[in-house]
Design a protein around this motif. Structure first.
Motif, short mmCIF file in Angstrom:
data_model
loop_
_atom_site.label_atom_id
_atom_site.label_comp_id
_atom_site.label_asym_id
_atom_site.label_seq_id
_atom_site.Cartn_x
_atom_site.Cartn_y
_atom_site.Cartn_z
N ALA A 70 0.97 -1.25 0.07
CA ALA A 70 0.10 0.06 0.23
C ALA A 70 0.88 1.16 0.13
O ALA A 70 0.40 2.28 -0.42
CB ALA A 70 -0.97 -0.02 1.19
N LEU A 71 2.13 1.04 0.63
CA LEU A 71 2.81 2.22 0.75
C LEU A 71 3.81 2.57 -0.79
O LEU A 71 3.97 3.70 -1.27
CB LEU A 71 4.02 2.27 1.69
N ALA A 72 4.29 1.39 -0.95
CA ALA A 72 5.23 1.47 -2.32
C ALA A 72 5.06 0.47 -3.51
O ALA A 72 5.71 0.40 -4.08
CB ALA A 72 6.56 1.16 -1.82
N GLY A 73 3.75 -0.04 -3.45
CA GLY A 73 3.63 -0.91 -4.61
C GLY A 73 3.12 -0.35 -5.91
O GLY A 73 3.48 1.19 -5.80
N GLU A 74 2.70 -0.80 -6.98
CA GLU A 74 2.53 -0.33 -8.11
C GLU A 74 1.61 0.82 -7.91
O GLU A 74 1.22 1.72 -8.72
CB GLU A 74 2.41 -1.22 -9.24
N GLN A 75 0.56 0.91 -7.00
CA GLN A 75 -0.48 1.71 -6.79
C GLN A 75 -0.14 2.29 -5.37
O GLN A 75 -1.34 2.73 -4.75
CB GLN A 75 -1.69 1.28 -7.00
N GLY A 76 1.01 2.44 -5.19
CA GLY A 76 1.24 2.76 -3.67
C GLY A 76 1.18 4.27 -3.23
O GLY A 76 1.34 4.95 -4.21
N GLN A 77 0.86 4.82 -2.27
CA GLN A 77 0.52 5.97 -1.79
C GLN A 77 1.89 6.70 -1.95
O GLN A 77 1.64 7.72 -2.38
CB GLN A 77 -0.05 6.17 -0.27
N LEU A 78 3.05 6.48 -1.52
CA LEU A 78 4.10 7.36 -1.77
C LEU A 78 4.60 7.41 -3.16
O LEU A 78 5.58 8.39 -3.29
CB LEU A 78 5.38 6.40 -0.90
N GLY A 79 4.32 6.78 -4.06
CA GLY A 79 4.50 6.88 -5.52
C GLY A 79 3.35 7.44 -6.35
O GLY A 79 3.77 7.58 -7.45
N PRO A 89 6.99 11.38 -9.31
CA PRO A 89 7.12 10.74 -7.91
C PRO A 89 7.99 9.89 -7.91
O PRO A 89 8.65 9.31 -8.58
CB PRO A 89 5.66 10.14 -7.94
N PRO A 90 8.68 9.52 -6.51
CA PRO A 90 9.47 8.55 -6.26
C PRO A 90 9.06 7.08 -6.99
O PRO A 90 7.81 6.76 -6.92
CB PRO A 90 9.40 8.14 -4.88
N ARG A 91 9.69 6.31 -7.49
CA ARG A 91 9.62 5.12 -8.08
C ARG A 91 10.20 4.11 -7.04
O ARG A 91 11.11 4.31 -6.55
CB ARG A 91 10.13 4.64 -9.44
N PHE A 92 9.57 2.78 -6.93
CA PHE A 92 9.84 1.74 -6.07
C PHE A 92 9.99 0.53 -6.76
O PHE A 92 9.38 -0.58 -6.55
CB PHE A 92 8.74 1.56 -5.08
N PRO A 93 11.04 0.31 -7.82
CA PRO A 93 11.17 -0.71 -8.38
C PRO A 93 11.70 -1.97 -7.62
O PRO A 93 11.38 -3.20 -7.96
CB PRO A 93 12.51 -0.33 -9.58
N ARG A 152 2.86 4.75 -19.53
CA ARG A 152 3.49 5.89 -20.55
C ARG A 152 4.14 7.20 -19.80
O ARG A 152 5.13 7.42 -20.16
CB ARG A 152 2.42 6.43 -21.63
N ARG A 153 3.49 7.50 -18.64
CA ARG A 153 4.25 8.58 -18.00
C ARG A 153 5.46 8.14 -17.26
O ARG A 153 6.57 8.77 -17.16
CB ARG A 153 3.34 9.02 -16.58
N THR A 154 5.46 6.82 -16.72
CA THR A 154 6.72 6.27 -16.25
C THR A 154 8.01 6.00 -17.56
O THR A 154 8.92 6.34 -17.29
CB THR A 154 6.50 4.89 -15.77
N ALA A 155 7.46 5.56 -18.45
CA ALA A 155 8.45 5.39 -19.66
C ALA A 155 9.05 6.88 -20.10
O ALA A 155 10.23 6.93 -20.38
CB ALA A 155 7.60 4.98 -20.63
N HIS A 252 13.61 -2.75 4.01
CA HIS A 252 14.96 -2.27 3.50
C HIS A 252 14.89 -1.95 2.21
O HIS A 252 15.63 -0.71 1.69
CB HIS A 252 16.10 -3.45 3.84
N ALA A 253 14.32 -2.73 1.44
CA ALA A 253 14.18 -2.28 -0.23
C ALA A 253 13.22 -1.07 -0.25
O ALA A 253 13.64 -0.04 -1.24
CB ALA A 253 13.40 -3.33 -0.93
N MET A 254 12.27 -0.67 0.51
CA MET A 254 11.65 0.51 0.51
C MET A 254 12.42 1.75 1.07
O MET A 254 12.43 2.89 0.14
CB MET A 254 10.38 0.62 1.38
#
Length: 931
Positions: A70-79, A89-93, A152-155, A252-254
């Motif tokens: 929910a925080l950093a997923g593909e639809q996460g709030q922080l992204g 926005p920040p990306r979380f790959p 498209r925006r990410t690309a 740690h990855a986040m």
């Protein structure tokens, strides 16, 4: 209540770009007699629309993995995108890859597709079938993870990030690949575009796929990726790992993803422009809940790795929570070594206590604070300015640089591109680019450049500039300009190659443009080069008497540059007016120029820096007139002549020669009818021949250029010029066309051709004077296809210059004044034996005294099917002067001369002032002024 919002604002605002990021606390809001989560939420409320933000109530997510998603997923709030931030926005790959791998645990293949022993899922990490299954799934996930507008925006974001790096790199590649040469067309641009596009696409694809970031998994301690472990196999191992290990990796990855979003990369990155940290609000008041475990793992992984999250955490916690205690490294005395290493590792991480405990009591703070966003927005705008500078700036710089390179023919500092020609000194800083000129000219200049490299490597060398025309446009088959240019380069290169003593000789090739149209500009570039390079001591060349050469002489005269002209013969060439000397460039006329027109009314004075190697037009014309009257027409009572003249504007040679012909034949008692004119541009040579023949002359004097000469003779052959054979006497410019077509000209039945020769191997053949080594080689057959007068006089010019430099060289580099002094001494007993005859600058104008000259008759067996019909002037100093017949009293130049009163070295100084020179400075140098 104190301005707590102001405190939070200070925490979330990043320091100035040039300052390091500061550690951020975990602000624990302790619940006592109020709602701690509400207090934390109100603290964050004024900022939640302007920075990466998320608020997580207690009990909203059942697992830590769901919370991180929910925080950093593909639809996460922080992204999510942040309006007004002007940044992506920040990306979380990293987090999203771990979440995807973990999801595969719950998505076994349908039915028999499992294909695994015992239908075990997730399969063993060493299973080949499982690895192939994960490989296919990873491909599908990568293709579909950024679908729709978000994809498209990410690309576009990653493409933009890559472009800011690779556009400058492509620009540098285009600049570097251009080198010092003038590449044709758009080759450097095309190569630069290829580098920029390839780098941008590759980096963007690696970023979109996550490969750009996945190397981090090998450098971190939790479920680390093994060396050379393929990504599908690593994902399979993550799917099979325990939940506790995966939770630590996720947290740690986040933190690492956030760290990359705020890291000051060496390449342009949106982190440069981020002015506000992230803000996370958690309700961790339920002991043992997901939020509380997230906080605990965040503290532990930070302590263990030293990776501080660039995010302010406001966490509501129960009052019973214990204050944070820094761990102490402790153990037995026997373990002191290991304990010391552990302490050093902890000290290297320098992780401060993260917890900051505050107690919420009473009324919660208001949420109407208005944050000051201007600094952060200015930082973002500054980042985009840098991006624009890096993307647009290099392209504009490259365009300007390429424009400048084109203007200087590939970046050559002493060359200008004018009207499509590269004029100036083409090899001043190194070998000349091979694409400047064509054919043999390029090959000869390359040979000169190889000799130059040897000279420069020696450390002790002098430089002479060879001033010629090498960018000849559409040369005609019998164009004497191209033949002369090739002969000059051949002679100079041969002499240069023979110099093996100190100082060595460097030859700088200066192109004056087609027909010397850019002679003045070329001279200006030579002057500028000489001001910076003390090795440049003189200029030789000036092969033709045209306007551009006159302008060049005037400019170099003002620069006090010694000049040696080879085959330029116009009488007043080398004369300058006082205004030319004062202005340095004059009015473009360069003195009288010998054109017989209005310029002769103000001929100026001879430049003391100009020395002529060839006899003048007047000497040539008088010899031709005497030979015509006393030999060819000796039995004619009242001989007549007609002059065929090329009246092309700016050609001093033909205009001056025609004037001299008229004066000379009249002085021999030959009646001269009105001249017949033609021009090179408008043609009319056949008509000129017809009109000349219509006057039934006894002799035709040809004052034209070489390309039209053969056509003129053929036209005369086809016209009725009277009974018998018509005699044509031409100037020195036709020597090469006669050599190339001597047999054809000799076969003419109604025309007998004679011409003047300034130098040639036939003048030496069979005579009493011993030829020089260079001439002997010519007699033996070398350079059979080169223009003889250009070849021999250029060889003499460079030889005389080097002789002067070698004499002046006394263990140190001579000055131009020293060279001038030595050239002025070349007279009388100090005259110079050259391959063109004796060189004796015995008068004020530096015209050669009693210079060898000949009338050649076409039809002989010698070079060019020609033989010497008459020769005047000395070939060697010890040869007796020819004082009889047509040579008696043959003038060196027109009008009264100012001969030196005596011969020998002292004669050179008679015109010099008597002021004493400074120690170590010759009196000629003092007279010459600053050089």
């Amino acid at each position: 209540m104190a301005d707590v919002h102001g405190v939070i604002e200070k925490l979330v605002r990043r320091p100035f770009f040039w300052l390091p990021d500061q550690p951020l606390p975990l602000v624990f809001v302790v619940e006592r007699d109020g709602d701690a989560f509400e207090a934390a939420r109100r603290l964050a409320a004024p900022f939640e629309e302007f920075l990466p933000h998320a608020a997580v109530p207690a009990g909203e997510y059942g697992t830590l993995r769901d919370l991180v998603a929910a925080l950093a997923g593909e639809q996460g709030q922080l992204g999510k995108p942040i309006g007004g931030s002007f940044l992506p926005p920040p990306r979380f790959p990293l987090v999203q890859f771990v979440l995807w791998a973990r999801r595969q645990r719950d998505e076994p293949p349908d039915g028999d597709r499992a294909g695994l022993p015992g239908r075990h899922w997730p399969p063993d990490p060493q299973s080949r079938t499982g690895q192939e299954e994960f490989k296919d799934r990873l491909k599908v996930w990568r293709r579909g993870r950024y679908g729709g507008d978000r994809g498209r925006r990410t690309a576009a974001d990653f493409l933009g990030r890559a472009a800011t790096t690779w556009v400058p790199v492509g620009t540098l590649a285009a600049w570097w690949l251009g080198g010092s040469s003038d590449l044709i067309g758009l080759i450097p641009w095309a190569l630069g575009v290829i580098v920029a596009m390839a780098g941008t696409v590759v980096q963007a694809m690696l970023s979109i796929r996550g490969s750009f970031f996945n190397g981090w998994f090998r450098r971190q301690p939790y479920l680390a990726r093994k060396p050379f472990e393929r990504l599908p196999k690593y994902a399979l191992r993550l799917a099979d790992a325990s939940e506790a290990d995966v939770e630590r990796l996720l947290v740690h990855a986040m933190c690492q993803d956030l760290h990359q979003a705020y890291q000051k990369w060496i390449i342009p990155w949106p982190s440069w422009g981020r002015g506000l940290y992230g803000l996370l609000v958690l309700d961790a008041t339920r002991p043992g809940g997901v939020n509380e475990r997230f906080l605990r793992i965040l503290e532990e992984t930070t302590e263990e790795t030293g990776l501080l999250p660039p995010m302010v955490v406001l966490a509501a916690v129960p009052e019973s929570i214990a204050p944070d205690q820094r761990p102490v490294t402790a153990g037995r005395l026997a373990e002191l070594g290991a304990l010391t290493e552990a302490w050093r590792e902890a000290a290297r991480r320098r992780v401060p206590p993260l917890r900051l405990l505050v107690t919420a009591s009473g009324r919660p703070p208001d949420d109407d604070h208005r944050p000051r966003l201007l600094p952060s927005r200015l930082r973002a705008i500054g980042y985009w300015c840098v991006v624009a500078l890096l993307v647009i700036g290099p392209v504009m710089w490259l365009a300007r640089n390429q424009q400048d390179r084109n203007a200087h023919c590939g970046g050559l500092p002493w060359v200008d591109r004018v009207a499509g020609e590269c004029v100036g000194v083409v090899n001043a800083t190194g070998p000349a680019p091979r694409d400047l000129f064509g054919g043999r000219i390029t090959d000869l200049i390359a040979r000169i450049d190889r000799n130059n490299a040897v000279a420069r490597d020696s450390g002790a060398y002098v430089s002479v500039v060879l001033f010629g025309e090498y960018s000849i446009r559409n040369p005609l088959p019998d164009d004497s300009r191209l033949a002369g240019a090739l002969a000059e380069l051949t002679a100079v290169e041969e002499y240069q190659r023979s110099v093996t003593s100190t100082p060595r000789l460097q030859v700088l090739v200066a192109n004056g443009g087609d027909d010397f149209g850019q002679g003045r500009r070329t001279a200006e570039l030579i002057r500028a080069l000489a001001e910076e390079d003390p090795h440049t001591l003189g200029v030789i060349g000036f092969p033709r008497s045209v306007k551009g050469v006159e302008q060049a002489i005037a400019t170099l005269h003002a620069a006090k540059m010694p000049m040696l002209a080879t085959t330029a013969t116009a009488d007043r060439l080398g004369y300058v007016r006082d205004d030319d000397a004062d202005q340095g460039e004059g009015d473009g006329q360069g003195g009288g120029g010998g054109n017989g027109g209005a310029a002769d009314s103000t001929p100026g004075r001879p430049s003391p820096y100009y020395f002529r190697m060839a006899p003048t037009n007047y000497r040539q014309a008088v010899l031709a007139a005497r030979y015509a009257r006393r030999t060819l027409l000796s039995g004619v009572d009242a001989p007549t002549a007609v002059i065929v003249q090329d009246r092309s504007s700016g050609d001093s040679y033909t205009n001056n020669l025609a004037d001299d012909y008229a004066k000379a034949v009249a002085g021999e008692g030959i009646e001269v009818s009105e001249s017949v004119y033609y021009t090179v541009d408008r043609g009319g040579i056949a008509e000129a021949a017809s009109r000349a023949c219509a006057r039934r002359p006894d002799v035709i004097l040809y004052a034209g250029r070489a390309p039209e000469f053969l056509g003129f003779l053929n036209a005369v052959e086809g016209n009725d010029c009277g009974p018998g054979t018509v005699k044509v006497l031409a100037g020195d410019d036709v020597i090469k066309v006669v050599a190339d077509h001597g047999r054809q000209i000799g076969d003419l039945k109604r025309v007998q051709v004679y011409y003047a020769a300034l130098a040639g191997r036939e003048l030496w053949r069979g005579g009493a004077a011993a030829p020089t080594g260079f001439v002997q080689n010519l007699i033996n057959g070398s350079h059979a296809n080169d223009s003889e007068d250009n070849l021999i006089l250029s060889y003499d010019a460079v030889g005389l210059f080097y002789d002067a430099a070698n004499t002046a060289y006394q263990g140190g580099l001579p000055s131009r004044g020293d060279i001038l002094y030595q050239l002025a001494l070349t007279s009388g007993q100090s005259a110079w034996n050259g391959s063109s005859g004796v060189v004796d600058f015995g008068d004020e104008a530096h015209d050669p005294v009693d210079k060898a000259i000949a009338i050649m008759e076409v039809g002989g067996s010698g070079w060019g099917n020609s033989k010497v019909a008459a020769r005047c002037g000395r070939l060697r100093i010890d040869e007796p002067p020819l004082r009889r017949g047509i040579c008696a009293g043959l003038p060196d130049a027109e009008g009264p001369r100012l001969p030196r009163k005596s011969r020998g070295p002292s004669a050179a100084t008679q015109t010099l002032p008597t002021t004493s020179a400074a120690p170590g400075t010759s009196s000629m140098e003092r007279w010459a002024g600053p050089t």
